[in-house]
Design an enzyme around this catalytic site. Structure first.
Site, PDB file in Angstrom:
ATOM      1  N   VAL A   7      -3.041  -5.928  -6.489  1.00 36.16           N
ATOM      2  CA  VAL A   7      -2.514  -5.649  -5.489  1.00 36.16           C
ATOM      3  C   VAL A   7      -2.415  -4.222  -5.211  1.00 36.16           C
ATOM      4  O   VAL A   7      -2.045  -3.168  -6.193  1.00 36.16           O
ATOM      5  CB  VAL A   7      -1.185  -6.115  -5.252  1.00 36.16           C
ATOM      6  CG1 VAL A   7      -0.451  -6.058  -3.784  1.00 36.16           C
ATOM      7  CG2 VAL A   7      -0.838  -7.644  -5.610  1.00 36.16           C
ATOM      8  N   GLY A   8      -2.759  -3.599  -3.815  1.00 34.64           N
ATOM      9  CA  GLY A   8      -2.645  -2.170  -3.754  1.00 34.64           C
ATOM     10  C   GLY A   8      -2.162  -1.875  -2.320  1.00 34.64           C
ATOM     11  O   GLY A   8      -1.923  -2.919  -1.678  1.00 34.64           O
ATOM     12  N   ASP A  66      -4.506   3.119  -1.349  1.00 30.78           N
ATOM     13  CA  ASP A  66      -6.100   3.146  -0.953  1.00 30.78           C
ATOM     14  C   ASP A  66      -5.919   4.099   0.185  1.00 30.78           C
ATOM     15  O   ASP A  66      -5.393   3.867   1.228  1.00 30.78           O
ATOM     16  CB  ASP A  66      -6.551   1.954  -0.143  1.00 30.78           C
ATOM     17  CG  ASP A  66      -7.919   1.832   0.285  1.00 30.78           C
ATOM     18  OD1 ASP A  66      -8.776   1.926  -0.341  1.00 30.78           O
ATOM     19  OD2 ASP A  66      -7.963   1.936   1.862  1.00 30.78           O
ATOM     20  N   TYR A 110      -8.636   9.041   7.017  1.00 30.50           N
ATOM     21  CA  TYR A 110      -7.227   8.682   7.487  1.00 30.50           C
ATOM     22  C   TYR A 110      -6.531   9.847   7.658  1.00 30.50           C
ATOM     23  O   TYR A 110      -5.431   9.938   8.262  1.00 30.50           O
ATOM     24  CB  TYR A 110      -6.634   7.665   6.494  1.00 30.50           C
ATOM     25  CG  TYR A 110      -7.424   6.495   6.024  1.00 30.50           C
ATOM     26  CD1 TYR A 110      -8.396   5.783   7.114  1.00 30.50           C
ATOM     27  CD2 TYR A 110      -7.145   5.699   4.971  1.00 30.50           C
ATOM     28  CE1 TYR A 110      -9.212   4.480   6.743  1.00 30.50           C
ATOM     29  CE2 TYR A 110      -7.447   4.265   4.746  1.00 30.50           C
ATOM     30  CZ  TYR A 110      -8.713   4.088   5.576  1.00 30.50           C
ATOM     31  OH  TYR A 110      -9.403   2.788   5.257  1.00 30.50           O
ATOM     32  N   SER A 162      -7.921  -5.300   5.407  1.00 33.40           N
ATOM     33  CA  SER A 162      -7.583  -6.182   6.470  1.00 33.40           C
ATOM     34  C   SER A 162      -7.183  -7.479   5.794  1.00 33.40           C
ATOM     35  O   SER A 162      -7.483  -8.546   6.383  1.00 33.40           O
ATOM     36  CB  SER A 162      -8.434  -6.252   7.615  1.00 33.40           C
ATOM     37  OG  SER A 162      -8.678  -5.080   8.076  1.00 33.40           O
ATOM     38  N   ASN A 178       4.812  -7.971   0.397  1.00 29.44           N
ATOM     39  CA  ASN A 178       3.483  -8.023   0.055  1.00 29.44           C
ATOM     40  C   ASN A 178       3.001  -7.866  -1.328  1.00 29.44           C
ATOM     41  O   ASN A 178       1.737  -8.111  -1.809  1.00 29.44           O
ATOM     42  CB  ASN A 178       2.717  -7.068   0.971  1.00 29.44           C
ATOM     43  CG  ASN A 178       2.575  -7.119   2.510  1.00 29.44           C
ATOM     44  OD1 ASN A 178       3.122  -8.482   2.919  1.00 29.44           O
ATOM     45  ND2 ASN A 178       2.627  -6.124   3.338  1.00 29.44           N
TER      46      ASN A 178
HETATM   47  N1  LIG Z   1     -13.108   0.383   4.212  1.00 34.92           N
HETATM   48  C1  LIG Z   1     -12.909   0.317   5.347  1.00 34.92           C
HETATM   49  O1  LIG Z   1     -13.900   0.419   6.317  1.00 34.92           O
HETATM   50  C2  LIG Z   1     -11.492  -0.208   5.712  1.00 34.92           C
HETATM   51  C3  LIG Z   1     -11.319  -0.659   7.204  1.00 34.92           C
HETATM   52  C4  LIG Z   1     -10.097  -1.340   7.333  1.00 34.92           C
HETATM   53  C5  LIG Z   1      -9.082  -1.019   6.481  1.00 34.92           C
HETATM   54  N2  LIG Z   1      -9.238  -0.633   5.256  1.00 34.92           N
HETATM   55  C6  LIG Z   1      -8.250  -0.405   4.433  1.00 34.92           C
HETATM   56  O2  LIG Z   1      -7.562  -1.762   3.957  1.00 34.92           O
HETATM   57  C7  LIG Z   1      -6.172  -1.547   4.614  1.00 34.92           C
HETATM   58  C8  LIG Z   1      -5.560  -2.839   5.036  1.00 34.92           C
HETATM   59  O3  LIG Z   1      -6.326  -3.222   6.199  1.00 34.92           O
HETATM   60  P1  LIG Z   1      -5.467  -3.040   7.467  1.00 34.92           P
HETATM   61  O4  LIG Z   1      -4.782  -1.897   7.835  1.00 34.92           O
HETATM   62  O5  LIG Z   1      -6.674  -2.935   8.705  1.00 34.92           O
HETATM   63  O6  LIG Z   1      -4.842  -4.393   7.944  1.00 34.92           O
HETATM   64  P2  LIG Z   1      -4.079  -5.388   7.268  1.00 34.92           P
HETATM   65  O7  LIG Z   1      -3.503  -4.588   5.883  1.00 34.92           O
HETATM   66  O8  LIG Z   1      -4.572  -6.888   7.127  1.00 34.92           O
HETATM   67  O9  LIG Z   1      -2.638  -5.592   8.315  1.00 34.92           O
HETATM   68  C9  LIG Z   1      -1.796  -4.566   8.654  1.00 34.92           C
HETATM   69  C10 LIG Z   1      -0.903  -5.011   9.859  1.00 34.92           C
HETATM   70  O10 LIG Z   1      -0.060  -6.181   9.293  1.00 34.92           O
HETATM   71  C11 LIG Z   1       1.206  -5.824   9.596  1.00 34.92           C
HETATM   72  N3  LIG Z   1       1.978  -6.381   8.194  1.00 34.92           N
HETATM   73  C12 LIG Z   1       1.908  -5.941   6.986  1.00 34.92           C
HETATM   74  N4  LIG Z   1       2.646  -6.651   6.296  1.00 34.92           N
HETATM   75  C13 LIG Z   1       3.010  -7.745   6.961  1.00 34.92           C
HETATM   76  C14 LIG Z   1       3.512  -8.907   6.840  1.00 34.92           C
HETATM   77  N5  LIG Z   1       4.200  -9.258   5.479  1.00 34.92           N
HETATM   78  N6  LIG Z   1       4.021  -9.893   7.845  1.00 34.92           N
HETATM   79  C15 LIG Z   1       3.511  -9.527   8.705  1.00 34.92           C
HETATM   80  N7  LIG Z   1       2.745  -8.305   9.211  1.00 34.92           N
HETATM   81  C16 LIG Z   1       2.550  -7.510   8.306  1.00 34.92           C
HETATM   82  C17 LIG Z   1       1.224  -4.276   9.612  1.00 34.92           C
HETATM   83  O11 LIG Z   1       2.383  -4.263  10.610  1.00 34.92           O
HETATM   84  P3  LIG Z   1       3.959  -3.423  10.002  1.00 34.92           P
HETATM   85  O12 LIG Z   1       3.238  -1.671   9.672  1.00 34.92           O
HETATM   86  O13 LIG Z   1       4.813  -3.330  11.174  1.00 34.92           O
HETATM   87  O14 LIG Z   1       4.050  -4.029   8.652  1.00 34.92           O
HETATM   88  C18 LIG Z   1       0.024  -3.707   9.997  1.00 34.92           C
HETATM   89  O15 LIG Z   1      -0.053  -4.032  11.451  1.00 34.92           O
HETATM   90  C19 LIG Z   1      -6.005  -0.362   5.502  1.00 34.92           C
HETATM   91  O16 LIG Z   1      -4.794   0.242   5.492  1.00 34.92           O
HETATM   92  C20 LIG Z   1      -7.100   0.611   4.632  1.00 34.92           C
HETATM   93  O17 LIG Z   1      -6.516   1.436   3.639  1.00 34.92           O
HETATM   94  C21 LIG Z   1     -10.377  -0.132   4.699  1.00 34.92           C
END
Ligand SMILES: NC(=O)c1ccc[n+]([C@@H]2O[C@H](COP(=O)([O-])OP(=O)(O)OC[C@H]3O[C@@H](n4cnc5c(N)ncnc54)[C@H](OP(=O)(O)O)[C@@H]3O)[C@@H](O)[C@H]2O)c1
Length: 272
Positions: A15-16, A43, A48, A184, A236
């Site tokens: 978990v990260g 991460d 970013y 995500s 989380n």
């Molecule tokens: N390698 C790549 O190309 C790439 C692409 C995309 C993402 N990433 C990495 O992956 C990470 C995670 O992906 P992501 O940011 O796209 O999406 P995610 O972690 O699936 O979702 C983040 C969203 O979910 C909400 N959230 C978080 N915890 C929650 C919970 N317990 N209940 C309800 N809603 C919740 C957050 O809102 P709140 O802030 O309001 O909690 C935020 O809007 C990124 O931050 C990044 O580090 C990498």
């Protein structure tokens, strides 16, 4: 000690914390708080624009030696000279002793993969990174990468959640001993209102988001959920103390659909 996935001798905490969109004081505070709660994997990425704050949060926690920090190289900086300069810059921004895990953020068809991976291996051997890997690599690209690299590639970070069938790329990673890191992982928050995830979660005293993250970790997939809310960090992170049944795992897998992808796979930055 938090559970981890081992890949080619490198340990990735399962978990990260994702940090995309986080910045400034809030980012540093969240990272520090996450580490206090128990997160041992953060991460980040050059794209970013928050490496400075991520590094600040890690240092402020006082637990730097226990935390694995990832950063990713911008796709426009994959030519060896740009890459070497940018990795030095990332380390200067982070103000850490070393980048624990250095990834290609997104492939760039204009730069031969062998050159990029050669430069990454060189940076690793020079002590800038402890391990290297890739992100957003297809099965074909993974194959090519593993053929040309001189240093082991420990992971492929890809979009992964119940709404998207990633079985092929997951199988390709497993075949060559690479870890899968799910980005995500709660489908950008969409897991929250999902009726099935809510129902299954309720039976375990967990939320839909926790159930979604458990579905991934139970398959040995690393998750990096992002939140901007301190109160959600614990939610989380508390996902390893229950097990989904085989039937529940299958039911959740049934949520996958053709339109399930969130991040546009055909996206590419302006290469010029
Ligand atoms: N390698 C790549 O190309 C790439 C692409 C995309 C993402 N990433 C990495 O992956 C990470 C995670 O992906 P992501 O940011 O796209 O999406 P995610 O972690 O699936 O979702 C983040 C969203 O979910 C909400 N959230 C978080 N915890 C929650 C919970 N317990 N209940 C309800 N809603 C919740 C957050 O809102 P709140 O802030 O309001 O909690 C935020 O809007 C990124 O931050 C990044 O580090 C990498």
């Amino acid at each position: 000690m938090i559970q981890a996935v081992e890949a080619k001798g490198f340990r990735i905490p399962i978990v990260g914390l994702g940090t995309w969109t986080l910045g400034g004081r809030d980012c540093a505070r969240l990272v520090e708080q996450a580490i206090r709660i128990g997160y041992r994997h953060i991460d980040s990425a050059q794209m970013y624009g928050n490496e400075r704050e991520v590094g600040e949060g890690v240092r402020a926690s006082g637990l730097r030696d226990e935390v694995m920090v990832t950063t990713k190289i911008q796709p426009t900086l994959l030519a060896p000279r740009d890459l070497e300069r940018s990795v030095k810059e990332s380390l200067a921004q982070l103000r850490l002793d070393v980048i624990d895990l250095l990834l290609i953020h997104w492939p760039n068809p204009r730069v031969p993969l062998s050159e990029t991976l050669g430069a990454m291996a060189k940076m690793k051997r020079a002590g800038y990174a402890r391990a290297i890997g890739v992100s957003n690599f297809t099965v074909a690209l993974l194959d090519e990468a593993n053929k040309v690299t001189s240093e082991p590639l420990v992971c492929n970070q890809v979009e992964c959640h119940p709404y998207l069938d990633q079985d092929k790329v997951i199988a390709a990673c497993r075949k060559v001993g690479m870890a899968v890191v799910a980005y995500s992982p709660i489908a950008r928050g969409n897991a929250k209102g999902d009726k099935l995830l809510e129902k299954i979660g309720k039976a375990h005293g967990k939320t839909a988001a926790q159930t979604c993250l458990r579905w991934l970790t139970q398959q040995g997939i690393v998750v990096i959920p992002r939140t901007s809310k301190i109160e959600r960090l614990k939610e989380n992170f508390s996902i390893l103390d229950f097990d989904l049944s085989d039937a529940e795992m299958r039911e959740i897998a049934g949520l996958a659909s053709r339109g399930g992808r969130i991040v546009d796979w055909t996206w590419s930055p302006k290469w010029d």
